[in-house]
Design a protein around this motif. Structure first.
Motif, PDB file in Angstrom:
ATOM      1  N   ASN A 177       0.807  -1.219   0.000  1.00 18.40           N
ATOM      2  CA  ASN A 177       0.000   0.000   0.000  1.00 18.40           C
ATOM      3  C   ASN A 177       0.839   1.268   0.000  1.00 18.40           C
ATOM      4  O   ASN A 177       0.338   2.344  -0.323  1.00 18.40           O
ATOM      5  CB  ASN A 177      -0.982  -0.006   1.165  1.00 18.40           C
ATOM      6  CG  ASN A 177      -2.045  -1.060   0.968  1.00 18.40           C
ATOM      7  OD1 ASN A 177      -2.454  -1.333  -0.153  1.00 18.40           O
ATOM      8  ND2 ASN A 177      -2.469  -1.670   2.042  1.00 18.40           N
TER       9      ASN A 177
ATOM     10  N   ALA B 168      -3.765   4.083  -9.679  1.00 18.83           N
ATOM     11  CA  ALA B 168      -3.679   3.351  -8.410  1.00 18.83           C
ATOM     12  C   ALA B 168      -4.562   2.104  -8.447  1.00 18.83           C
ATOM     13  O   ALA B 168      -4.147   1.020  -8.006  1.00 18.83           O
ATOM     14  CB  ALA B 168      -4.081   4.261  -7.250  1.00 18.83           C
TER      15      ALA B 168
ATOM     16  N   ASN C  13      -3.081  -1.731  -8.481  1.00 13.93           N
ATOM     17  CA  ASN C  13      -3.516  -2.593  -7.375  1.00 13.93           C
ATOM     18  C   ASN C  13      -4.162  -3.878  -7.897  1.00 13.93           C
ATOM     19  O   ASN C  13      -3.896  -4.966  -7.393  1.00 13.93           O
ATOM     20  CB  ASN C  13      -4.463  -1.831  -6.460  1.00 13.93           C
ATOM     21  CG  ASN C  13      -4.392  -2.315  -5.037  1.00 13.93           C
ATOM     22  OD1 ASN C  13      -3.446  -2.994  -4.625  1.00 13.93           O
ATOM     23  ND2 ASN C  13      -5.392  -1.969  -4.256  1.00 13.93           N
TER      24      ASN C  13
ATOM     25  N   ILE D 126       0.758   2.024  -3.574  1.00 12.19           N
ATOM     26  CA  ILE D 126      -0.578   2.480  -3.994  1.00 12.19           C
ATOM     27  C   ILE D 126      -0.803   3.919  -3.542  1.00 12.19           C
ATOM     28  O   ILE D 126      -1.341   4.740  -4.303  1.00 12.19           O
ATOM     29  CB  ILE D 126      -1.677   1.535  -3.455  1.00 12.19           C
ATOM     30  CG1 ILE D 126      -1.445   0.087  -3.919  1.00 12.19           C
ATOM     31  CG2 ILE D 126      -3.063   2.026  -3.848  1.00 12.19           C
ATOM     32  CD1 ILE D 126      -1.272  -0.077  -5.418  1.00 12.19           C
TER      33      ILE D 126
END
Length: 163
Positions: free
Chosen positions: A41, A56, A60, A44
């Motif tokens: 993350n 993003a 992901n 991200i």
């Protein structure tokens, strides 16, 4: 999308996958199952703030698919998608409302855990799993703060990305 932009996103996806693999190799240091830091993350968050929401989401999804195929299984993918869907929605809303990176990360972490618990409750057909939610909210908050701090530093230090 330019070739340069696509290559950059591919590189960031690889970094997120490496973080996923590293995280999978860290033994659980708590007696609570399914607790992870959420290292991917960081990537991200950086993409969300430096490149945008579509990028993003794309990175992901690709990261989850490839990581599940390489290091996991279909159930891992199911839980990942459930968590990621709620997480990215929460992060997009908070970013749009101009919350800081750490707050965005915390809500992303918490909602990721909420999404995974919802998926798990459906998979095993029991609502009793929701009793586990307070623990996951606490751990999601703690990991969200740590990931948010790192993400905020990277976002601040990273030069503007131009394509």
């Amino acid at each position: 999308m330019t070739v340069k932009r696509m290559a950059y996103l591919g590189m960031l996806c690889c970094v997120a996958m490496i973080f996923s693999f590293i995280e999978s190799q860290i033994p659980s240091f708590v007696a609570i199952p399914a607790i992870k830091m959420g290292l991917p993350n960081i990537v991200i968050i950086v993409i969300l703030y430096k490149l945008g929401a579509k990028e993003a989401i794309l990175v992901n999804i690709v990261r989850m698919l490839l990581t599940s195929l390489l290091f996991g299984n279909l159930m891992m993918l199911t839980y990942s998608f459930g968590g990621a869907a709620l997480s990215i929605i929460a992060m997009l809303i908070m970013k749009k409302l101009n919350f800081n990176v750490i707050t965005v990360s915390v809500l992303g972490g918490v909602f990721h855990n909420v999404g995974q618990i919802i998926v798990a409750a459906f998979v095993v057909s029991t609502v009793e799993l929701l009793y586990y939610l307070p623990v996951l909210i606490i751990t999601g908050t703690i990991s969200g703060i740590l990931i948010g701090l790192i993400g905020a530093l990277v976002v601040k230090k990273l030069e503007p990305i131009e394509f």
